[in-house]
Design a protein around this motif. Structure first.
Motif, short mmCIF file in Angstrom:
data_model
loop_
_atom_site.label_atom_id
_atom_site.label_comp_id
_atom_site.label_asym_id
_atom_site.label_seq_id
_atom_site.Cartn_x
_atom_site.Cartn_y
_atom_site.Cartn_z
N UNK A 227 1.31 4.48 -9.58
CA UNK A 227 0.53 3.80 -10.62
C UNK A 227 -0.48 4.72 -11.28
N UNK A 228 -0.95 5.72 -10.55
CA UNK A 228 -1.91 6.66 -11.15
C UNK A 228 -1.29 7.49 -12.26
N UNK A 229 0.03 7.53 -12.33
CA UNK A 229 0.70 8.25 -13.40
C UNK A 229 0.95 7.38 -14.63
N UNK A 230 0.75 6.08 -14.52
CA UNK A 230 1.10 5.18 -15.62
C UNK A 230 0.13 5.18 -16.78
N UNK A 231 -1.20 5.37 -16.59
CA UNK A 231 -2.09 5.41 -17.75
C UNK A 231 -1.66 6.49 -18.75
N UNK A 232 -1.61 6.12 -20.00
CA UNK A 232 -1.16 7.03 -21.06
C UNK A 232 0.26 6.75 -21.50
N UNK B 220 6.77 -0.60 7.17
CA UNK B 220 7.29 -0.12 5.90
C UNK B 220 6.44 -0.62 4.73
N UNK B 221 6.02 -1.88 4.77
CA UNK B 221 5.17 -2.41 3.70
C UNK B 221 3.85 -1.66 3.63
N UNK B 222 3.31 -1.32 4.80
CA UNK B 222 2.05 -0.58 4.81
C UNK B 222 2.21 0.79 4.16
N UNK B 223 3.35 1.44 4.37
CA UNK B 223 3.57 2.76 3.77
C UNK B 223 3.86 2.68 2.28
N UNK B 224 4.43 1.58 1.85
CA UNK B 224 4.74 1.45 0.42
C UNK B 224 3.48 1.38 -0.44
N UNK B 225 2.39 0.89 0.14
CA UNK B 225 1.16 0.73 -0.64
C UNK B 225 0.63 2.06 -1.17
N UNK B 226 0.43 3.10 -0.35
CA UNK B 226 -0.05 4.38 -0.93
C UNK B 226 0.96 5.03 -1.87
N UNK B 227 2.26 4.83 -1.60
CA UNK B 227 3.27 5.39 -2.52
C UNK B 227 3.18 4.71 -3.88
N UNK C 189 0.21 12.86 4.32
CA UNK C 189 -0.67 12.58 5.45
C UNK C 189 -1.21 11.16 5.39
N UNK C 190 -1.57 10.70 4.19
CA UNK C 190 -2.10 9.34 4.06
C UNK C 190 -1.07 8.29 4.41
N UNK C 191 0.17 8.49 3.95
CA UNK C 191 1.23 7.53 4.25
C UNK C 191 1.54 7.51 5.74
N UNK C 192 1.60 8.69 6.36
CA UNK C 192 1.85 8.75 7.80
C UNK C 192 0.70 8.11 8.58
N UNK C 193 -0.54 8.32 8.13
CA UNK C 193 -1.67 7.72 8.81
C UNK C 193 -1.61 6.20 8.80
N UNK C 194 -1.22 5.64 7.66
CA UNK C 194 -1.09 4.19 7.57
C UNK C 194 0.00 3.70 8.51
N UNK C 195 1.12 4.42 8.55
CA UNK C 195 2.22 4.01 9.42
C UNK C 195 1.81 4.06 10.88
N UNK C 196 1.13 5.12 11.30
CA UNK C 196 0.73 5.24 12.70
C UNK C 196 -0.31 4.19 13.07
N UNK C 197 -1.17 3.84 12.14
CA UNK C 197 -2.16 2.81 12.43
C UNK C 197 -1.47 1.47 12.72
N UNK C 198 -0.47 1.14 11.89
CA UNK C 198 0.28 -0.10 12.14
C UNK C 198 1.06 -0.01 13.44
N UNK C 199 1.63 1.17 13.72
CA UNK C 199 2.43 1.32 14.93
C UNK C 199 1.58 1.19 16.19
N UNK D 252 11.35 5.40 -5.50
CA UNK D 252 12.50 5.06 -4.66
C UNK D 252 12.68 6.07 -3.53
N UNK D 253 12.50 7.35 -3.85
CA UNK D 253 12.63 8.38 -2.82
C UNK D 253 11.57 8.22 -1.74
N UNK D 254 10.33 7.93 -2.16
CA UNK D 254 9.27 7.72 -1.18
C UNK D 254 9.51 6.48 -0.34
N UNK D 255 9.98 5.39 -0.96
CA UNK D 255 10.26 4.17 -0.21
C UNK D 255 11.41 4.37 0.77
#
Length: 238
Positions: free
Chosen positions: A123-128, A111-118, A83-93, A206-209
């Motif tokens: 990145x939230x999985x990288x700590x640890x 596309x760049x706008x959608x890549x940011x939340x992805x 939902x967050x990624x779609x919201x960003x895309x629709x806002x740009x559109x 990659x799948x999300x992008x």
């Protein structure tokens, strides 16, 4: 009176016995490796759950894009990352294209706008993960240090007792080698988990992008008429 041979004291060669009979330095090395191993297993459990959750969100987003038939505007994006990624895309559109902006540039902006939340979700999985990498690379050498230290103490004991029998040498060497074994037990799962998680995160990104690129192309084909300046963008959004 004949001399009676005295048997050497028995040594406990169990894991607990090897730890309790070890030199204080070797004990410290063993404890450090055990704590590192426990920390790695805790990270592995947490990352497994988080990676599964992110995989579900990315695939839900990709499925919503595919169900849209490449025409943009998925009917059901659910919630969370999709939902967050779609919201960003629709806002740009809805802001529309600038007069000097081509359709390809408009698509790239969406596309760049959608890549940011992805990317943020990945990145939230990288700590640890650095702890897994550090443990996998350093733990064998820490265990080897404990082994070398223990063998040095064994040789000093041999020199002091002037007895080179296997019964005297074996317990000390076993205690020393136990440190290396603990180091390998800590390092091997950490290396395997680090590789698995880094590859898994990269594939999900990659799948999300890819899904974001497909959605951006669909929205660009349904682009609003070009607008001029900030006032035009606000009017298009309304």
């Amino acid at each position: 009176m004949p001399d009676i041979a005295v048997a050497p004291p028995a040594h406990d060669l169990s894991m607990l016995g090897l730890f309790l009979q070890a030199d204080p330095v070797v004990k410290a090395v063993m404890l450090l490796l055990v704590l590192a191993s426990l920390a790695c297993w805790a990270i592995m459990v947490e990352k497994t759950v988080s990676l599964a959750r992110l995989r579900g969100q990315i695939r839900h987003f990709a499925r919503a894009v595919r169900e849209g038939g490449g025409q943009g505007l998925p009917s059901d994006a659910g919630e969370g990352l999709a939902a967050g990624t779609l919201g960003v895309a629709l806002r740009e559109w809805r802001e529309g294209r600038d007069e000097d902006e081509s359709r390809a540039e408009f698509r790239d902006r969406i596309e760049r706008a959608m890549r940011a939340p992805i990317a943020a979700a990945a990145r939230r999985l990288e700590p640890g993960l650095p702890i897994l990498a550090t443990t996998g690379s350093v733990a064998p050498f820490v265990g080897l240090f404990g082994t070398v230290w223990g063998i040095m103490n064994s040789f000093q004991g041999i020199a002091a007792s002037n007895d080179t029998s296997l019964a005297v040498v074996a317990p000390g060497i076993a205690e020393a080698l136990f440190a290396t074994a603990i180091g390998l037990v800590a390092a091997i799962p950490a290396v395997l988990a680090y590789n698995r998680f880094t590859v898994g995160i990269a594939r999900l990104r990659q799948e999300g992008n890819a899904a974001a690129a497909e959605l951006a192309a669909g929205l660009a084909r349904r682009a609003l008429p070009p607008v001029s300046g900030r006032v035009g963008r606000v009017a298009a959004a309304e």
